[in-house]
Write a protein that holds these residues in place. Structure first.
Motif, PDB file in Angstrom:
ATOM      1  N   TYR A 100       0.836  -1.199   0.000  1.00 28.41           N
ATOM      2  CA  TYR A 100       0.000   0.000   0.000  1.00 28.41           C
ATOM      3  C   TYR A 100       0.871   1.250   0.000  1.00 28.41           C
ATOM      4  O   TYR A 100       0.690   2.165  -0.820  1.00 28.41           O
ATOM      5  CB  TYR A 100      -0.918  -0.042   1.223  1.00 28.41           C
ATOM      6  N   GLU A 101       1.844   1.288   0.898  1.00 30.15           N
ATOM      7  CA  GLU A 101       2.733   2.444   0.993  1.00 30.15           C
ATOM      8  C   GLU A 101       3.587   2.601  -0.255  1.00 30.15           C
ATOM      9  O   GLU A 101       3.826   3.723  -0.722  1.00 30.15           O
ATOM     10  CB  GLU A 101       3.607   2.328   2.249  1.00 30.15           C
ATOM     11  N   LEU A 102       4.027   1.503  -0.820  1.00 30.29           N
ATOM     12  CA  LEU A 102       4.839   1.542  -2.036  1.00 30.29           C
ATOM     13  C   LEU A 102       4.040   2.114  -3.208  1.00 30.29           C
ATOM     14  O   LEU A 102       4.536   2.950  -3.960  1.00 30.29           O
ATOM     15  CB  LEU A 102       5.355   0.132  -2.360  1.00 30.29           C
ATOM     16  N   LEU A 103       2.801   1.693  -3.345  1.00 28.52           N
ATOM     17  CA  LEU A 103       1.958   2.212  -4.427  1.00 28.52           C
ATOM     18  C   LEU A 103       1.698   3.707  -4.247  1.00 28.52           C
ATOM     19  O   LEU A 103       1.754   4.473  -5.224  1.00 28.52           O
ATOM     20  CB  LEU A 103       0.642   1.443  -4.493  1.00 28.52           C
ATOM     21  N   LEU A 104       1.438   4.134  -3.024  1.00 26.99           N
ATOM     22  CA  LEU A 104       1.248   5.568  -2.774  1.00 26.99           C
ATOM     23  C   LEU A 104       2.521   6.336  -3.106  1.00 26.99           C
ATOM     24  O   LEU A 104       2.466   7.402  -3.738  1.00 26.99           O
ATOM     25  CB  LEU A 104       0.838   5.814  -1.323  1.00 26.99           C
ATOM     26  N   ALA A 105       3.674   5.800  -2.706  1.00 29.85           N
ATOM     27  CA  ALA A 105       4.951   6.458  -2.976  1.00 29.85           C
ATOM     28  C   ALA A 105       5.250   6.536  -4.478  1.00 29.85           C
ATOM     29  O   ALA A 105       5.940   7.454  -4.929  1.00 29.85           O
ATOM     30  CB  ALA A 105       6.084   5.717  -2.261  1.00 29.85           C
ATOM     31  N   GLN A 106       4.696   5.607  -5.239  1.00 31.30           N
ATOM     32  CA  GLN A 106       4.888   5.597  -6.691  1.00 31.30           C
ATOM     33  C   GLN A 106       3.878   6.496  -7.407  1.00 31.30           C
ATOM     34  O   GLN A 106       3.836   6.538  -8.630  1.00 31.30           O
ATOM     35  CB  GLN A 106       4.792   4.164  -7.231  1.00 31.30           C
ATOM     36  N   GLY A 107       3.031   7.178  -6.633  1.00 34.41           N
ATOM     37  CA  GLY A 107       2.108   8.144  -7.212  1.00 34.41           C
ATOM     38  C   GLY A 107       0.717   7.625  -7.521  1.00 34.41           C
ATOM     39  O   GLY A 107      -0.084   8.330  -8.141  1.00 34.41           O
ATOM     40  N   PHE A 108       0.400   6.406  -7.083  1.00 31.94           N
ATOM     41  CA  PHE A 108      -0.930   5.869  -7.325  1.00 31.94           C
ATOM     42  C   PHE A 108      -1.896   6.363  -6.250  1.00 31.94           C
ATOM     43  O   PHE A 108      -1.524   6.542  -5.091  1.00 31.94           O
ATOM     44  CB  PHE A 108      -0.904   4.342  -7.371  1.00 31.94           C
ATOM     45  N   HIS A 109      -3.119   6.562  -6.650  1.00 32.47           N
ATOM     46  CA  HIS A 109      -4.165   7.073  -5.761  1.00 32.47           C
ATOM     47  C   HIS A 109      -4.556   5.998  -4.749  1.00 32.47           C
ATOM     48  O   HIS A 109      -4.487   4.795  -5.035  1.00 32.47           O
ATOM     49  CB  HIS A 109      -5.384   7.484  -6.607  1.00 32.47           C
ATOM     50  N   GLU A 110      -4.995   6.431  -3.578  1.00 33.55           N
ATOM     51  CA  GLU A 110      -5.415   5.504  -2.519  1.00 33.55           C
ATOM     52  C   GLU A 110      -6.485   4.540  -3.011  1.00 33.55           C
ATOM     53  O   GLU A 110      -6.506   3.366  -2.627  1.00 33.55           O
ATOM     54  CB  GLU A 110      -5.925   6.309  -1.311  1.00 33.55           C
TER      55      GLU A 110
END
Length: 197
Positions: A100-110
């Protein structure tokens, strides 16, 4: 740079019927130098999620869900295993929050990243139909049946469609049996790729 084995896991057509992952996911996996087995696993679960989405669309037309977000969620649900590769071949849930944190850090929306966090625990207050379908795909791809999860899917579909739960269960059970019948091929596909590059 995508490793040769990861690239093969993402494009191998030796297993008929496995769709490619969405292009942004393939790029993400390559950029993160994901283990080849993770790429193969995500393709297998993504394929099953696609089949479940088609089934819901055909038999439960009143049920509204974001198909594209759900398919993205299936394609990225285990992304945290890039950070916790030991969980590719053993138990563990540390990959869920990490993904979850990795996807957010990569710019993906919650809205898209949440599946990394919700695929292993489907009873939370914010779990919707998309989350349930990703969780179900993540189990039935290998022919694992989880009655509690299936009951939640049945209850949601029956409530929205105004059907009796037993009617929904019968058709869902048939669909899950059909999907599970091909589990050995999906498992063999995944096992043909190493845990590390």
């Amino acid at each position: 740079m995508t490793s040769v084995l990861l690239q093969r896991a993402l494009t191998d057509s030796g297993y008929a019927g496995l769709r490619s992952l969405p292009e942004p996911v393939e790029v993400l996996l390559g950029g993160l130098q994901a283990p080849p087995r993770l790429g193969a696993h995500l393709r297998a679960v993504h394929e099953v999620a696609w089949q479940l989405a088609d089934w819901v669309g055909q038999f439960h037309r009143d049920v509204r869900f974001d198909r594209d977000v759900m398919l993205f969620g299936a394609a990225t649900h285990d992304l945290g295993k890039v950070v916790h590769p030991d969980e590719l071949s053993g138990p563990g849930s540390a990959h869920e929050q990490a993904g979850y944190e990795l996807l957010l850090a990569q710019g993906f929306h919650e809205k898209s990243a949440r599946f990394a966090r919700t695929h292993g625990s489907w009873t939370g207050p914010d779990v919707g139909m998309e989350d349930l379908l990703v969780s179900l795909a993540d189990k039935v791809w290998k022919a694992k049946r989880v009655p509690e999860l299936e009951q939640l899917v049945v209850q949601h579909l029956a409530a929205v469609g105004g059907q009796q739960s037993w009617q929904v269960f019968m058709t869902l059970d048939d669909e899950l049996d059909r999907i599970a019948a091909d589990a050995d091929r999906r498992l063999a596909f995944q096992a043909s790729y190493p845990v590390s590059a």
